[in-house]
Design a protein around this motif. Sequence first.
Motif, mmCIF file in Angstrom:
data_model
loop_
_atom_site.group_PDB
_atom_site.id
_atom_site.type_symbol
_atom_site.label_atom_id
_atom_site.label_comp_id
_atom_site.label_asym_id
_atom_site.label_seq_id
_atom_site.Cartn_x
_atom_site.Cartn_y
_atom_site.Cartn_z
ATOM 1 N N GLU A 51 0.834 -1.207 0.000
ATOM 2 C CA GLU A 51 0.000 0.000 0.000
ATOM 3 C C GLU A 51 0.868 1.256 0.000
ATOM 4 O OE1 GLU A 51 -2.483 -0.356 3.427
ATOM 5 O OE2 GLU A 51 -3.842 -1.772 2.465
ATOM 6 N N GLU A 52 1.959 1.239 0.778
ATOM 7 C CA GLU A 52 2.861 2.393 0.834
ATOM 8 C C GLU A 52 3.541 2.611 -0.518
ATOM 9 O OE1 GLU A 52 4.788 5.749 2.028
ATOM 10 O OE2 GLU A 52 3.098 4.737 2.955
ATOM 11 N N ASP A 53 3.940 1.528 -1.193
ATOM 12 C CA ASP A 53 4.533 1.644 -2.529
ATOM 13 C C ASP A 53 3.559 2.315 -3.494
ATOM 14 O OD1 ASP A 53 6.826 0.407 -1.642
ATOM 15 O OD2 ASP A 53 6.332 -1.556 -2.525
ATOM 16 N N ILE A 54 2.284 1.932 -3.408
ATOM 17 C CA ILE A 54 1.264 2.524 -4.275
ATOM 18 C C ILE A 54 1.092 4.002 -3.955
ATOM 19 C CG2 ILE A 54 -1.210 2.531 -4.810
ATOM 20 C CD1 ILE A 54 -1.107 -0.536 -4.499
ATOM 21 N N ARG A 55 1.062 4.346 -2.653
ATOM 22 C CA ARG A 55 0.940 5.761 -2.271
ATOM 23 C C ARG A 55 2.113 6.579 -2.817
ATOM 24 N NH1 ARG A 55 -1.729 4.018 2.267
ATOM 25 N NH2 ARG A 55 0.106 3.539 3.505
ATOM 26 N N GLN A 56 3.328 6.028 -2.690
ATOM 27 C CA GLN A 56 4.509 6.749 -3.166
ATOM 28 C C GLN A 56 4.478 6.900 -4.684
ATOM 29 O OE1 GLN A 56 6.825 8.293 -1.367
ATOM 30 N NE2 GLN A 56 5.792 7.687 0.499
ATOM 31 N N ALA A 57 4.072 5.843 -5.394
ATOM 32 C CA ALA A 57 3.998 5.915 -6.858
ATOM 33 C C ALA A 57 2.942 6.928 -7.293
ATOM 34 C CB ALA A 57 3.684 4.535 -7.434
ATOM 35 N N THR A 58 1.820 6.944 -6.578
ATOM 36 C CA THR A 58 0.760 7.906 -6.901
ATOM 37 C C THR A 58 1.247 9.328 -6.663
ATOM 38 O OG1 THR A 58 -0.920 6.298 -6.280
ATOM 39 C CG2 THR A 58 -1.606 8.597 -6.358
ATOM 40 N N LYS A 59 1.931 9.530 -5.548
ATOM 41 C CA LYS A 59 2.475 10.852 -5.241
ATOM 42 C C LYS A 59 3.468 11.292 -6.318
ATOM 43 C CE LYS A 59 4.850 13.320 -1.537
ATOM 44 N NZ LYS A 59 5.438 13.193 -0.191
ATOM 45 N N ALA A 60 4.337 10.380 -6.732
ATOM 46 C CA ALA A 60 5.330 10.701 -7.770
ATOM 47 C C ALA A 60 4.642 11.050 -9.087
ATOM 48 C CB ALA A 60 6.289 9.533 -7.958
ATOM 49 N N CYS A 61 3.583 10.322 -9.428
ATOM 50 C CA CYS A 61 2.854 10.611 -10.669
ATOM 51 C C CYS A 61 2.167 11.970 -10.593
ATOM 52 C CB CYS A 61 1.818 9.522 -10.951
ATOM 53 S SG CYS A 61 2.537 7.993 -11.540
ATOM 54 N N LEU A 62 1.599 12.285 -9.430
ATOM 55 C CA LEU A 62 0.935 13.582 -9.283
ATOM 56 C C LEU A 62 1.935 14.721 -9.388
ATOM 57 C CD1 LEU A 62 -1.579 12.808 -6.407
ATOM 58 C CD2 LEU A 62 -2.088 13.145 -8.832
ATOM 59 N N ILE A 63 3.099 14.536 -8.784
ATOM 60 C CA ILE A 63 4.136 15.566 -8.856
ATOM 61 C C ILE A 63 4.637 15.721 -10.285
ATOM 62 C CG2 ILE A 63 6.515 16.109 -8.175
ATOM 63 C CD1 ILE A 63 5.809 14.862 -5.419
ATOM 64 N N SER A 64 4.890 14.595 -10.960
ATOM 65 C CA SER A 64 5.415 14.680 -12.322
ATOM 66 C C SER A 64 4.365 15.195 -13.299
ATOM 67 C CB SER A 64 5.968 13.332 -12.778
ATOM 68 O OG SER A 64 4.938 12.387 -12.888
ATOM 69 N N SER A 65 3.070 14.932 -13.043
ATOM 70 C CA SER A 65 2.039 15.417 -13.958
ATOM 71 C C SER A 65 1.811 16.921 -13.795
ATOM 72 C CB SER A 65 0.729 14.660 -13.752
ATOM 73 O OG SER A 65 0.187 14.961 -12.497
ATOM 74 N N SER A 66 2.233 17.471 -12.658
ATOM 75 C CA SER A 66 2.077 18.912 -12.468
ATOM 76 C C SER A 66 3.200 19.689 -13.157
ATOM 77 C CB SER A 66 2.025 19.262 -10.979
ATOM 78 O OG SER A 66 3.270 18.968 -10.375
ATOM 79 N N SER A 67 4.261 18.979 -13.579
ATOM 80 C CA SER A 67 5.342 19.643 -14.309
ATOM 81 C C SER A 67 5.034 19.609 -15.802
ATOM 82 C CB SER A 67 6.683 18.959 -14.022
ATOM 83 O OG SER A 67 6.690 17.669 -14.587
ATOM 84 N N SER A 68 5.907 20.205 -16.607
ATOM 85 C CA SER A 68 5.665 20.260 -18.045
ATOM 86 C C SER A 68 6.021 18.958 -18.755
ATOM 87 C CB SER A 68 6.469 21.411 -18.657
ATOM 88 O OG SER A 68 7.854 21.191 -18.429
#
Length: 102
Positions: A51-68
């Motif tokens: 579950e923690e791996d999924i949370r971290q991956a989701t967080k990374a995707c959200l951060i990267s999707s907010s960039s260009s």
Amino acid sequence: KGVSWNRRMNAWLAFWNEDKARRSKSFPTKNLGIEGARQAAISFLTLKRHEEDIRQATKACLISSSSSHPPPPHEPHQAPENLLQLASSIWSMPTSPSIVPP
């Protein structure tokens, strides 16, 4: 690592970090036996780490999707089916040693 025996409680304990807090769940031998409780604690901890791996991956995707830049392609994580079945039975297990499952 993350699972230990508690002699006073006569139970295996699983420890993990969640929301910046250390959490634990006990697995009494009264309900599952010594080895069954140990295996349940290990499986539960594996699920929590997944579950923690999924949370971290989701967080990374959200951060990267907010960039260009578009997010890198990745395979979704999937827990083994038997782990999900075991987790389901663990969640429905009573937490009080005085409650005996039907």
